[in-house]
Design a protein around this motif. Structure first.
Motif, PDB file in Angstrom:
ATOM      1  N   GLY A  33     -10.187  29.369   5.119  1.00 13.37           N
ATOM      2  CA  GLY A  33     -10.149  28.473   4.408  1.00 13.37           C
ATOM      3  C   GLY A  33     -10.384  26.797   4.402  1.00 13.37           C
ATOM      4  O   GLY A  33     -11.374  26.203   3.726  1.00 13.37           O
ATOM      5  N   GLN A  34      -9.227  26.873   4.744  1.00 10.60           N
ATOM      6  CA  GLN A  34      -9.521  25.193   5.646  1.00 10.60           C
ATOM      7  C   GLN A  34     -11.273  25.071   6.216  1.00 10.60           C
ATOM      8  O   GLN A  34     -11.403  23.884   6.038  1.00 10.60           O
ATOM      9  N   VAL A  35     -11.421  25.702   7.084  1.00 10.12           N
ATOM     10  CA  VAL A  35     -12.263  25.618   7.838  1.00 10.12           C
ATOM     11  C   VAL A  35     -14.006  25.315   7.288  1.00 10.12           C
ATOM     12  O   VAL A  35     -14.798  23.836   7.011  1.00 10.12           O
ATOM     13  N   ALA A  36     -13.705  26.558   5.810  1.00  5.07           N
ATOM     14  CA  ALA A  36     -14.714  25.977   4.489  1.00  5.07           C
ATOM     15  C   ALA A  36     -14.430  24.800   3.881  1.00  5.07           C
ATOM     16  O   ALA A  36     -15.446  23.941   3.067  1.00  5.07           O
ATOM     17  N   TRP A  37     -13.279  24.313   4.043  1.00  3.17           N
ATOM     18  CA  TRP A  37     -12.930  23.076   3.007  1.00  3.17           C
ATOM     19  C   TRP A  37     -13.371  21.967   3.705  1.00  3.17           C
ATOM     20  O   TRP A  37     -14.353  20.656   3.007  1.00  3.17           O
ATOM     21  N   ALA A  38     -13.559  21.564   5.062  1.00  2.00           N
ATOM     22  CA  ALA A  38     -13.532  20.820   5.907  1.00  2.00           C
ATOM     23  C   ALA A  38     -15.309  20.081   5.433  1.00  2.00           C
ATOM     24  O   ALA A  38     -15.405  19.264   5.534  1.00  2.00           O
ATOM     25  N   GLN A  39     -15.536  21.749   5.788  1.00  2.00           N
ATOM     26  CA  GLN A  39     -17.199  21.569   5.540  1.00  2.00           C
ATOM     27  C   GLN A  39     -17.303  21.119   4.401  1.00  2.00           C
ATOM     28  O   GLN A  39     -18.451  20.224   4.096  1.00  2.00           O
ATOM     29  N   GLU A  40     -16.680  21.571   3.003  1.00  2.00           N
ATOM     30  CA  GLU A  40     -17.249  20.594   1.529  1.00  2.00           C
ATOM     31  C   GLU A  40     -16.648  18.907   1.505  1.00  2.00           C
ATOM     32  O   GLU A  40     -18.253  18.792   0.998  1.00  2.00           O
ATOM     33  N   VAL A  41     -15.861  18.843   1.738  1.00  2.00           N
ATOM     34  CA  VAL A  41     -15.836  18.143   2.325  1.00  2.00           C
ATOM     35  C   VAL A  41     -16.873  16.685   3.033  1.00  2.00           C
ATOM     36  O   VAL A  41     -17.285  15.605   1.980  1.00  2.00           O
ATOM     37  N   ARG A  42     -17.060  16.878   4.235  1.00  2.00           N
ATOM     38  CA  ARG A  42     -18.350  16.475   4.642  1.00  2.00           C
ATOM     39  C   ARG A  42     -18.948  16.412   3.559  1.00  2.00           C
ATOM     40  O   ARG A  42     -19.952  15.381   4.008  1.00  2.00           O
ATOM     41  N   GLU A  43     -20.143  17.595   3.045  1.00  2.00           N
ATOM     42  CA  GLU A  43     -21.104  17.344   2.779  1.00  2.00           C
ATOM     43  C   GLU A  43     -21.324  16.728   1.258  1.00  2.00           C
ATOM     44  O   GLU A  43     -21.914  16.259   1.128  1.00  2.00           O
ATOM     45  N   THR A  44     -20.097  16.617   0.773  1.00  2.02           N
ATOM     46  CA  THR A  44     -19.787  16.149  -0.537  1.00  2.02           C
ATOM     47  C   THR A  44     -19.032  14.788  -0.273  1.00  2.02           C
ATOM     48  O   THR A  44     -20.096  14.124  -1.998  1.00  2.02           O
ATOM     49  N   LEU A  45     -18.426  13.942   0.320  1.00  3.08           N
ATOM     50  CA  LEU A  45     -18.018  12.641  -0.186  1.00  3.08           C
ATOM     51  C   LEU A  45     -18.185  11.986   0.766  1.00  3.08           C
ATOM     52  O   LEU A  45     -19.017  11.968   1.760  1.00  3.08           O
ATOM     53  N   PRO A  46     -18.849  10.853   1.093  1.00  2.00           N
ATOM     54  CA  PRO A  46     -18.712   9.493   2.002  1.00  2.00           C
ATOM     55  C   PRO A  46     -17.512   9.947   3.089  1.00  2.00           C
ATOM     56  O   PRO A  46     -16.415   9.779   3.154  1.00  2.00           O
ATOM     57  N   GLY A  47     -18.442   9.562   4.592  1.00  2.00           N
ATOM     58  CA  GLY A  47     -17.706   9.255   5.432  1.00  2.00           C
ATOM     59  C   GLY A  47     -17.120   7.913   5.735  1.00  2.00           C
ATOM     60  O   GLY A  47     -17.484   7.636   5.183  1.00  2.00           O
ATOM     61  N   PRO A  48     -16.460   8.424   7.002  1.00  2.21           N
ATOM     62  CA  PRO A  48     -16.018   8.667   7.921  1.00  2.21           C
ATOM     63  C   PRO A  48     -14.294   9.497   7.189  1.00  2.21           C
ATOM     64  O   PRO A  48     -13.947   8.559   5.988  1.00  2.21           O
ATOM     65  N   ILE A  49     -13.511  10.523   7.045  1.00  3.36           N
ATOM     66  CA  ILE A  49     -12.594  10.854   6.930  1.00  3.36           C
ATOM     67  C   ILE A  49     -11.552  10.083   7.644  1.00  3.36           C
ATOM     68  O   ILE A  49     -11.576   9.849   8.936  1.00  3.36           O
ATOM     69  N   THR A  50     -10.772   8.992   7.148  1.00  2.00           N
ATOM     70  CA  THR A  50     -10.337   7.987   7.716  1.00  2.00           C
ATOM     71  C   THR A  50      -8.900   7.940   7.340  1.00  2.00           C
ATOM     72  O   THR A  50      -8.157   7.832   8.543  1.00  2.00           O
ATOM     73  N   ALA A  51      -8.779   9.255   7.051  1.00  2.00           N
ATOM     74  CA  ALA A  51      -6.603   9.668   6.958  1.00  2.00           C
ATOM     75  C   ALA A  51      -6.721  11.496   6.982  1.00  2.00           C
ATOM     76  O   ALA A  51      -7.731  11.784   5.909  1.00  2.00           O
ATOM     77  N   LEU A  89      -7.151  10.350 -11.080  1.00  2.00           N
ATOM     78  CA  LEU A  89      -7.263   9.810 -10.193  1.00  2.00           C
ATOM     79  C   LEU A  89      -8.969   8.367 -10.401  1.00  2.00           C
ATOM     80  O   LEU A  89      -9.394   9.308 -11.540  1.00  2.00           O
ATOM     81  N   THR A  90      -9.007   7.435  -9.847  1.00  2.00           N
ATOM     82  CA  THR A  90     -10.379   6.454 -10.830  1.00  2.00           C
ATOM     83  C   THR A  90     -11.447   6.279  -9.583  1.00  2.00           C
ATOM     84  O   THR A  90     -12.588   5.688 -10.581  1.00  2.00           O
ATOM     85  N   GLY A  91     -11.801   7.171  -8.771  1.00  2.00           N
ATOM     86  CA  GLY A  91     -12.866   6.774  -8.097  1.00  2.00           C
ATOM     87  C   GLY A  91     -12.966   8.433  -7.097  1.00  2.00           C
ATOM     88  O   GLY A  91     -13.476   9.556  -8.480  1.00  2.00           O
ATOM     89  N   ARG A  92     -14.502   8.561  -6.414  1.00  2.00           N
ATOM     90  CA  ARG A  92     -14.761   9.410  -6.686  1.00  2.00           C
ATOM     91  C   ARG A  92     -13.333  10.324  -5.629  1.00  2.00           C
ATOM     92  O   ARG A  92     -13.035   9.708  -4.879  1.00  2.00           O
ATOM     93  N   SER A  93     -13.393  12.126  -6.092  1.00  2.00           N
ATOM     94  CA  SER A  93     -12.728  12.773  -5.409  1.00  2.00           C
ATOM     95  C   SER A  93     -13.079  13.858  -5.716  1.00  2.00           C
ATOM     96  O   SER A  93     -13.837  14.187  -6.031  1.00  2.00           O
ATOM     97  N   LEU A  94     -12.554  14.912  -4.966  1.00  2.00           N
ATOM     98  CA  LEU A  94     -12.704  16.344  -4.725  1.00  2.00           C
ATOM     99  C   LEU A  94     -11.801  17.211  -4.599  1.00  2.00           C
ATOM    100  O   LEU A  94     -11.271  17.090  -3.777  1.00  2.00           O
ATOM    101  N   GLY A  95     -11.506  18.410  -5.417  1.00  2.00           N
ATOM    102  CA  GLY A  95     -10.053  18.909  -5.543  1.00  2.00           C
ATOM    103  C   GLY A  95     -10.948  20.124  -5.661  1.00  2.00           C
ATOM    104  O   GLY A  95     -11.223  20.409  -5.723  1.00  2.00           O
ATOM    105  N   ARG A  96      -9.547  20.995  -4.434  1.00  2.00           N
ATOM    106  CA  ARG A  96      -9.566  22.243  -4.415  1.00  2.00           C
ATOM    107  C   ARG A  96      -8.253  23.070  -4.245  1.00  2.00           C
ATOM    108  O   ARG A  96      -7.231  22.914  -4.108  1.00  2.00           O
TER     109      ARG A  96
END
Length: 89
Positions: free
Chosen positions: A71-89, A55-62
């Motif tokens: 795990g999905q709920v925890a992942w969603a929270q981590e994504v919101r806290e770590t990567l720029p919003g909004p979640i677009t897709a 990947l060439t840009g910002r990313s977060l993998g788990r």
């Protein structure tokens, strides 16, 4: 194909499951090339590391099994806290 700078995807975060190989990896790579921050998951840790390196840009993998509701709920929270919003897709 050039990134469309005014497209919502270029200003947000996308989430891709099944990103360790195949269509999931290709989608994560393409979205990253177009400027999206990419949050990606799979159960295959080795495959996720390969995807991350590609990947060439910002990313977060788990490592995450989509059947793991907590795990999905925890992942969603981590994504919101770590990567720029909004979640677009």
């Amino acid at each position: 194909m050039r990134a469309q700078q005014n497209h919502p995807i270029t200003h947000g975060t996308v989430v891709v499951s099944g990103a360790a190989s195949g269509i999931g990896r290709a989608l994560a790579q393409r979205l990253s090339r177009h400027g999206a921050a990419v949050a990606f998951t799979d159960v295959d840790e080795a495959g996720l590391k390969e995807t991350e390196r590609s990947l060439t840009g910002r990313s977060l993998g788990r490592v995450l099994d989509v059947r793991d509701a907590e795990g999905q709920v925890a992942w969603a929270q981590e994504v919101r806290e770590t990567l720029p919003g909004p979640i677009t897709a």
